[in-house]
Scaffold this motif. Structure first.
Motif, mmCIF file in Angstrom:
data_model
loop_
_atom_site.group_PDB
_atom_site.id
_atom_site.type_symbol
_atom_site.label_atom_id
_atom_site.label_comp_id
_atom_site.label_asym_id
_atom_site.label_seq_id
_atom_site.Cartn_x
_atom_site.Cartn_y
_atom_site.Cartn_z
ATOM 1 N N ILE A 32 0.623 -0.985 0.141
ATOM 2 C CA ILE A 32 -0.013 -0.140 0.284
ATOM 3 C C ILE A 32 0.856 1.267 -0.102
ATOM 4 O O ILE A 32 1.958 0.942 0.893
ATOM 5 C CB ILE A 32 -0.484 0.089 0.831
ATOM 6 C CG1 ILE A 32 -1.891 1.271 1.092
ATOM 7 C CG2 ILE A 32 -0.206 0.246 2.753
ATOM 8 C CD1 ILE A 32 -3.068 0.942 2.787
ATOM 9 N N ALA A 87 -2.292 5.550 0.560
ATOM 10 C CA ALA A 87 -3.577 4.606 0.304
ATOM 11 C C ALA A 87 -4.076 3.892 -1.061
ATOM 12 O O ALA A 87 -5.049 3.016 -1.115
ATOM 13 C CB ALA A 87 -4.660 4.438 1.609
ATOM 14 N N GLN A 116 -3.013 0.313 -3.938
ATOM 15 C CA GLN A 116 -2.845 -0.817 -3.492
ATOM 16 C C GLN A 116 -2.308 -1.885 -4.294
ATOM 17 O O GLN A 116 -2.684 -1.714 -5.660
ATOM 18 C CB GLN A 116 -3.856 -1.119 -2.622
ATOM 19 C CG GLN A 116 -4.392 -0.185 -1.968
ATOM 20 C CD GLN A 116 -5.609 -0.572 -0.849
ATOM 21 O OE1 GLN A 116 -5.944 -1.728 -1.111
ATOM 22 N NE2 GLN A 116 -6.333 -0.115 -0.526
ATOM 23 N N THR A 118 -7.437 -7.557 3.122
ATOM 24 C CA THR A 118 -7.031 -6.231 2.460
ATOM 25 C C THR A 118 -6.207 -5.328 3.263
ATOM 26 O O THR A 118 -5.660 -5.814 4.341
ATOM 27 C CB THR A 118 -8.875 -5.549 3.201
ATOM 28 O OG1 THR A 118 -9.855 -6.493 2.545
ATOM 29 C CG2 THR A 118 -8.454 -4.327 2.830
ATOM 30 N N SER A 120 -4.654 -1.813 4.625
ATOM 31 C CA SER A 120 -5.332 -0.932 4.898
ATOM 32 C C SER A 120 -3.791 -0.026 6.163
ATOM 33 O O SER A 120 -2.928 -0.889 6.959
ATOM 34 C CB SER A 120 -6.440 -0.598 5.931
ATOM 35 O OG SER A 120 -5.883 -1.376 7.423
ATOM 36 N N ARG A 121 -3.859 1.190 6.232
ATOM 37 C CA ARG A 121 -2.658 2.023 7.115
ATOM 38 C C ARG A 121 -3.623 3.095 7.484
ATOM 39 O O ARG A 121 -4.281 3.922 7.235
ATOM 40 C CB ARG A 121 -1.590 2.827 5.981
ATOM 41 C CG ARG A 121 -1.976 3.335 4.785
ATOM 42 C CD ARG A 121 -0.316 3.476 4.373
ATOM 43 N NE ARG A 121 0.351 3.684 4.792
ATOM 44 C CZ ARG A 121 1.787 4.607 4.285
ATOM 45 N NH1 ARG A 121 2.216 3.384 3.280
ATOM 46 N NH2 ARG A 121 2.743 4.649 5.464
ATOM 47 N N ASP A 122 -2.861 3.178 8.879
ATOM 48 C CA ASP A 122 -3.419 4.094 8.994
ATOM 49 C C ASP A 122 -1.359 5.590 9.883
ATOM 50 O O ASP A 122 -0.808 5.269 10.941
ATOM 51 C CB ASP A 122 -3.735 4.188 10.632
ATOM 52 C CG ASP A 122 -4.128 5.335 11.914
ATOM 53 O OD1 ASP A 122 -4.136 6.819 11.873
ATOM 54 O OD2 ASP A 122 -5.287 5.253 12.598
ATOM 55 N N TYR A 152 -2.094 -3.161 8.321
ATOM 56 C CA TYR A 152 -2.734 -3.104 8.647
ATOM 57 C C TYR A 152 -2.885 -4.450 7.048
ATOM 58 O O TYR A 152 -3.246 -3.843 6.593
ATOM 59 C CB TYR A 152 -4.253 -3.810 9.131
ATOM 60 C CG TYR A 152 -4.363 -2.473 10.344
ATOM 61 C CD1 TYR A 152 -4.537 -0.356 10.173
ATOM 62 C CD2 TYR A 152 -4.107 -2.348 11.782
ATOM 63 C CE1 TYR A 152 -4.528 -0.136 11.056
ATOM 64 C CE2 TYR A 152 -4.139 -1.701 12.675
ATOM 65 C CZ TYR A 152 -4.085 -0.580 12.396
ATOM 66 O OH TYR A 152 -3.879 0.424 13.714
#
Length: 122
Positions: free
Chosen positions: A50, A54, A57, A68, A70-72, A79
């Motif tokens: 990613i 974001a 991907q 899946t 994802s990122r913060d 994640y």
């Protein structure tokens, strides 16, 4: 940059797990995050990646529709939501980071976490 992966464990086929990877230290800006895995006796293989925003991907074909990424960025954490797990998903999962490009290639990644074991029972 230090990467700490967590969330692995033992799950039955069809179950779900969420892996997390937290980056710490001198984290660069705009870094790409990826997940790779390595099963016993096999080479490390790409799972998902990613980009910083974001929007970009990549997924390996064998996880499309099931996993899946994802990122913060506020938490410097990426994640990997893993659903419909199969016994063949059993492996050590590694998170990795690079500052160059969104990539599926292991050698493009500069930083690696220690790995977290995922075991899927049939």
């Amino acid at each position: 940059v230090q990467l700490q992966a967590s969330g692995g464990g033992l799950v039955q086929a069809g179950g779900s797990l969420i892996l997390s990877c937290a980056a710490s230290g001198r984290t660069p800006s705009n870094y790409v995050m990826g997940w790779f895995r390595q099963a016993p006796g096999k080479e490390r293989e790409f799972v998902a990646a990613i980009g910083w925003s974001a929007a970009g991907q990549y997924y390996a074909d064998f996880v499309k529709g099931r996993f899946t990424i994802s990122r913060d960025n506020s938490k410097n954490t990426v994640y990997l939501q893993m659903n419909s797990l199969r016994p063949e998903d059993t492996a050590v999962y590694y998170c990795a980071a690079n500052v160059r490009r969104l990539s599926t290639i292991t050698d493009d990644y500069n930083y690696w976490g220690q790995g977290t074991q995922v075991t899927v029972s049939s």
